[in-house]
Design an enzyme around this catalytic site. Sequence first.
Site, PDB file in Angstrom:
ATOM      1  CG  LEU A  89       0.199   3.973  -0.049  1.00 17.01           C
ATOM      2  CD1 LEU A  89       0.541   2.622  -0.645  1.00 17.01           C
ATOM      3  CD2 LEU A  89      -0.018   3.841   1.457  1.00 17.01           C
ATOM      4  CB  ILE A  93      -0.805   4.070  -9.170  1.00 17.40           C
ATOM      5  CG1 ILE A  93      -1.619   4.710 -10.311  1.00 17.40           C
ATOM      6  CG2 ILE A  93      -0.051   2.839  -9.681  1.00 17.40           C
ATOM      7  CD1 ILE A  93      -0.783   5.295 -11.421  1.00 17.40           C
ATOM      8  NE  ARG A 149       5.261  14.328  -2.677  1.00 15.68           N
ATOM      9  CZ  ARG A 149       4.716  15.097  -3.619  1.00 15.68           C
ATOM     10  NH1 ARG A 149       5.232  16.277  -3.887  1.00 15.68           N
ATOM     11  NH2 ARG A 149       3.652  14.683  -4.279  1.00 15.68           N
ATOM     12  CB  ILE A 171       4.850   0.610 -12.729  1.00 13.19           C
ATOM     13  CG1 ILE A 171       4.428   0.626 -11.257  1.00 13.19           C
ATOM     14  CG2 ILE A 171       5.063  -0.819 -13.197  1.00 13.19           C
ATOM     15  CD1 ILE A 171       3.650   1.798 -10.820  1.00 13.19           C
ATOM     16  NE  ARG A 198       6.248   9.928 -16.385  1.00  8.35           N
ATOM     17  CZ  ARG A 198       5.070   9.359 -16.537  1.00  8.35           C
ATOM     18  NH1 ARG A 198       4.930   8.064 -16.239  1.00  8.35           N
ATOM     19  NH2 ARG A 198       4.025  10.046 -16.971  1.00  8.35           N
ATOM     20  CD  GLU A 231       9.914   5.518 -20.948  1.00 13.36           C
ATOM     21  OE1 GLU A 231       8.968   6.067 -21.562  1.00 13.36           O
ATOM     22  OE2 GLU A 231       9.781   4.992 -19.834  1.00 13.36           O
ATOM     23  CG  HIS A 235       6.092   4.090 -20.388  1.00 17.19           C
ATOM     24  ND1 HIS A 235       6.710   5.318 -20.250  1.00 17.19           N
ATOM     25  CD2 HIS A 235       5.007   4.127 -19.558  1.00 17.19           C
ATOM     26  CE1 HIS A 235       6.035   6.056 -19.382  1.00 17.19           C
ATOM     27  NE2 HIS A 235       4.991   5.348 -18.955  1.00 17.19           N
TER      28      HIS A 235
END
Length: 330
Positions: free
Chosen positions: A169, A172, A192, A247, A249, A278, A296
Amino acid sequence: MPTQTSAAAQEQSTPITGEQILRVGPVNPTVAESLKEEFATLVLPDSSAERAALLASHGEQIRVAVCSGRFGVDSELMAQLPNLEAIINFGVGYDATDTQQAAERGIAISNTPDVLNDCVADTALGLYLSTLRSLGAAERFVRDGSWASGQNFPLATRASGKKVGILGLGRIGQAIATRLEAFGCEIHYHNRNQKPEVSYQYHSSAAQLAAETEVLIVAAAGGPQSAKLVNREVLSAVGPQGFIINIARGTVIDEQALVQALLSGEIAGAGLDVFENEPNAPSELLELDNVVLLPHLGSGTRETRADMASLTLENLRAYLTERKLITPIS
């Protein structure tokens, strides 16, 4: 106000010239053009032999590196740049850069936060709707003539009013939560550190978050600390009626475990904008209608990329003139 870099860098009062700035990997076209025309920087070659030759002749004089989130300054390259002072990163993610070595050596790093929050959150929302409502599969159903032939498209899943878990959180993640509130969703999160300023329900682990919600949206920062955070245990907790949206990694999810969970029906579906290797998405997912795959493109709008390019160049100019960064990583 810009934040001062390390004491060692402050002592470097001599001007930094273009031959002391190294572009690493492909970067945004606007940034690349400015690096060439305004600064006349060096460019790290793709070929191993040319790369070794450039580093042998110029490695010791490089003081600033400019890179993207995908092509950072890794451990090997950083070790060959003994006088590196700053890394200017295009993108909010910097997990391709060896941040531990940078910290140990007092190398400052900047990224481009905030300017891409809205577009990445919009992408997450698009993936959320496309995945639960099977919009991509429905479009293919029309295009391939199945609808015209008299077939009925299978029923999908309601997107409004869901219990949604946000894994990470940050800026983004919060922007995603705000958008989902408008859909009547109940927001839960794992971070965290718990955030007392938000009213969303906190869960002490990713597995607990997945078990208590219907959709798990991954928005955690990349890097070693979050590698495979969404593992088999978490996927099992998502359950056969649950969905995953990523969205963040590709490395945050155990990709092989995700593939198996999707193939076996252990989870209901997934919306993925990022992948572990990727630009290659797992071949097993290409034909699945319960999976939405994007290249991506989270921040991929003209407006946001222009803002990111501008902030990247502002960081570079600020460092060259004042030995400060506008948006240093914390």
